[in-house]
Write a protein that holds these residues in place. Structure first.
Motif, mmCIF file in Angstrom:
data_model
loop_
_atom_site.group_PDB
_atom_site.id
_atom_site.type_symbol
_atom_site.label_atom_id
_atom_site.label_comp_id
_atom_site.label_asym_id
_atom_site.label_seq_id
_atom_site.Cartn_x
_atom_site.Cartn_y
_atom_site.Cartn_z
ATOM 1 N N ASP A 1 14.614 -25.477 12.880
ATOM 2 C CA ASP A 1 15.601 -26.420 12.339
ATOM 3 C C ASP A 1 14.934 -27.698 11.866
ATOM 4 N N GLY A 2 13.633 -27.623 11.679
ATOM 5 C CA GLY A 2 12.873 -28.775 11.240
ATOM 6 C C GLY A 2 12.312 -29.596 12.370
ATOM 7 N N LYS A 3 12.724 -29.255 13.599
ATOM 8 C CA LYS A 3 12.213 -29.961 14.778
ATOM 9 C C LYS A 3 11.688 -28.982 15.824
ATOM 10 N N VAL A 4 12.526 -27.992 16.173
ATOM 11 C CA VAL A 4 12.145 -27.019 17.193
ATOM 12 C C VAL A 4 12.482 -25.630 16.690
ATOM 13 N N ALA A 5 11.915 -24.613 17.336
ATOM 14 C CA ALA A 5 12.246 -23.239 17.002
ATOM 15 C C ALA A 5 13.728 -23.018 17.244
#
Length: 604
Positions: free
Chosen positions: A334-338
């Motif tokens: 999500d652009g930060k974490v899986a």
């Protein structure tokens, strides 16, 4: 007509890929009439009568107190328009055979191995030979210690090529020639000038008028895919090639002749432009840079690379002839974490995990792996030893496995087909290539304009070039196909890559974040289709063109591609706020933070 002459210099210097030629040198020309009777192109090394070359005495006969036993070796050179294997012409370009080619040769040596620290010199008879390479003829001869020699090494001070041009000036189309001369080492020219490496001299002759201009180029030369190497890293310019027709065994008292052949047909390439008076197969120079055809490679790098003419060499596969296998997993971010792969319309939709094309499908035996998507047959277990690049080429060339001996070191485009960018350490299927080290593996593809070669790190999925002298792992391949021509079906706004089945948007979008690039491609409606998306890492790698540089892409099919990093839809391996990018300056791939801004193209 001085505007035209100045333009010729501008084009050659800006492209960093000029044809080459040199002013009259202090040495004397080799007269081809002095040549000995030489073996033909397919002949083995033979004993021949004395050639009449200057200098050396007859071969010494060994005796107990005469020192090392010696034999007499004569070396001659010949050029051919076509070889069994030639350097491929960059896609979308044309090439011509030089009408003149010369080289200033400083030294010639015989090597017992590629990195021989005590080579045997062949006397030139003068400090520097000005050799007419088109006419060919004898180069050097001398007594050398008896033994077996595997490589030839030339040292060059300069190289030059003369090519036909069409000059466009004031509505006239005039035939002429352009001579491109590149200094490869520091030396004093015949006119007393001190030349330095990279000095470019261009002499243009049209309608009885001539002009000479000076510029400079960067001397970055590629390896020869057949094993030769041009080394400019020491201030010297060495060309080292395997001995023509195989290792040369010099016996005491023997008198042997060696003929080295190399091609000229592919040494001057450029992007063909169309327009009134523009001629196919001729380098067209107009009075403006934008209206002229630009040379696309540095031909001095190919002078004397005779190993490309060996009949046993195989041409490299530089583009896919198969669909691009997908990666096995569907990891998203999500652009930060899986995170779970997003649904249509959600942020970050359109990344690699949202699309499954050509799922991996392998058939294995104890020794081999058949990729049912590409048709490539792979050595299942890599050898326990590591090799430098030349050793890797030789290992695969000599491999006999599963009852066949047609193995070769895979090209970059072949090696990246087994890259699984949904995994990490290893980035290949560990069930298929069981118990294999996640390490750096060599490809057979040289990097353009540097004496490096491409490989893949199968721990992190990096594709990059590396020093060929260092050790890497090896996995050999067989049964590869060559793509049928033409590769591309080009329309006004799109280009279909026929072998892969992927249609590319020809324009390049301005720099954006990864999320913005995903969204723009997902919303694109072009050519009556709305199923556009950002390309995967492996799809981007498949259009990297190994024979071009800056941009390393087919400029006829995708002319709007800058020599910059392009976004892929594939998340980075490791950090979950990274996504993959590919450099179309040099073919590298590496992840970057999703908040960075890069240009991109869309595919379907």
């Amino acid at each position: 007509m001085r505007r035209l002459w100045a333009l010729a210099i501008l084009l050659s210097a800006a492209a960093c890929n000029p044809p080459v030629t040199d002013p009259p040198d202090t040495g004397t020309s080799v007269d081809p009439s002095d040549a000995a009777t030489l073996p033909g192109a397919d002949a083995a090394v033979v004993t021949v009568p004395d050639s009449g070359l200057p200098a050396s005495a007859d071969a010494a006969v060994a005796s107990p107190d005469a020192g090392p036993a010696t034999g007499h070796v004569r070396l001659s050179v010949a050029t051919v328009e076509h070889c069994p294997v030639e350097s491929p012409i960059p896609p979308g370009m044309s090439a011509t055979t030089a009408t003149g080619a010369r080289a200033g040769i400083v030294a010639i040596e015989l090597l017992r191995k590629r990195d021989d620290l005590a080579p045997a010199a062949l006397p030139l008879g003068q400090p520097r030979l000005d050799v007419d390479l088109v006419a060919g003829g004898p180069l050097a001869q001398g007594d050398v210690p008896a033994g077996t020699y595997t490589h030839l090494r030339y040292e060059l001070a300069w190289g030059s090529l003369t090519v036909p041009i069409v000059a466009h000036q004031a509505g006239m189309n005039l035939a002429g020639t352009a001579e491109f001369d590149v200094a490869t080492e520091s030396h004093v020219a015949a006119d007393g000038r001190n030349r330095v490496p990279g000095e470019l001299v261009v002499r243009v002759q049209v309608a009885g008028t001539s002009n000479t201009q000076f510029a400079s180029v960067q001397l970055d030369c590629p390896l020869s895919s057949a094993g030769g190497v041009v080394d400019t890293g020491t201030g010297k310019h060495f060309v080292t090639v395997p001995m023509p027709k195989g290792p040369l065994t010099v016996a005491a008292g023997a008198s042997l002749d060696v003929l080295a052949q190399f091609p000229l047909a592919s040494t001057v390439a450029w992007i063909e432009l169309t327009g009134t008076g523009f001629a196919a197969g001729k380098l067209d120079l107009a009075s403006t840079a934008s209206g002229s055809e630009k040379p696309a490679r540095l031909p001095v790098c190919e002078l004397l690379l005779s190993d490309r003419c060996e009949a046993g060499a195989k041409p490299l596969r530089t583009s896919p002839a198969w669909p691009i296998p997908d990666s096995a997993t569907t990891a998203c971010t999500d652009g930060k974490v899986a995170a779970a792969c997003p649904q249509p319309g959600a942020p970050f939709y359109g990344q690699d995990g949202n699309t499954t094309l050509n799922p991996p499908h392998y058939t294995t035996t104890a020794d081999t792996v058949r990729d049912e998507v590409t048709g490539l047959l792979w050595q299942r277990h890599s050898p326990p030893d590591s090799y430098d690049w030349w050793g890797s080429l030789a290992y695969c060339e000599g491999l006999v496995l599963a009852g066949r001996d047609d193995w070769s070191l895979p090209s970059r485009v072949e090696l990246t087909t087994i890259l699984d960018v949904g995994r990490f350490n290893p980035t290949f299927d560990p069930a298929v290539f069981a118990d294999e080290p996640a390490d750096f593996y060599w490809s057979a593809s040289p990097a353009m304009f540097s004496s490096l070669a491409f490989g893949v790190r199968f721990d992190q999925g990096f594709v990059y070039d590396h020093d060929p002298k260092v050790s890497g792992r090896v996995r050999c391949v067989a049964d590869g196909k060559y793509p049928a021509a033409p590769r591309w079906d080009i329309q006004a706004d799109t280009a279909l890559d026929r072998p892969t089945g992927i249609t590319w948007q020809r324009i390049t979008h301005p720099a954006a974040t990864w999320q913005e690039a995903l969204a723009t491609c997902d919303a694109l409606d072009l050519g009556g289709a709305s199923d556009w998306r950002l390309p995967t890492l492996k799809e981007l790698l498949a259009v990297v063109e190994d024979t071009a540089l800056s941009p390393c892409i087919d400029v006829a099919a995708l002319p709007d591609t800058p020599a910059q990093w392009l976004w892929a839809s594939t998340p980075g391996l490791g950090p979950t706020d990274y996504a993959q990018t590919v450099s179309f300056t040099d073919g590298y791939c590496t992840p970057a933070a999703v908040t960075e801004r890069f240009v991109y193209k869309c595919v379907r």
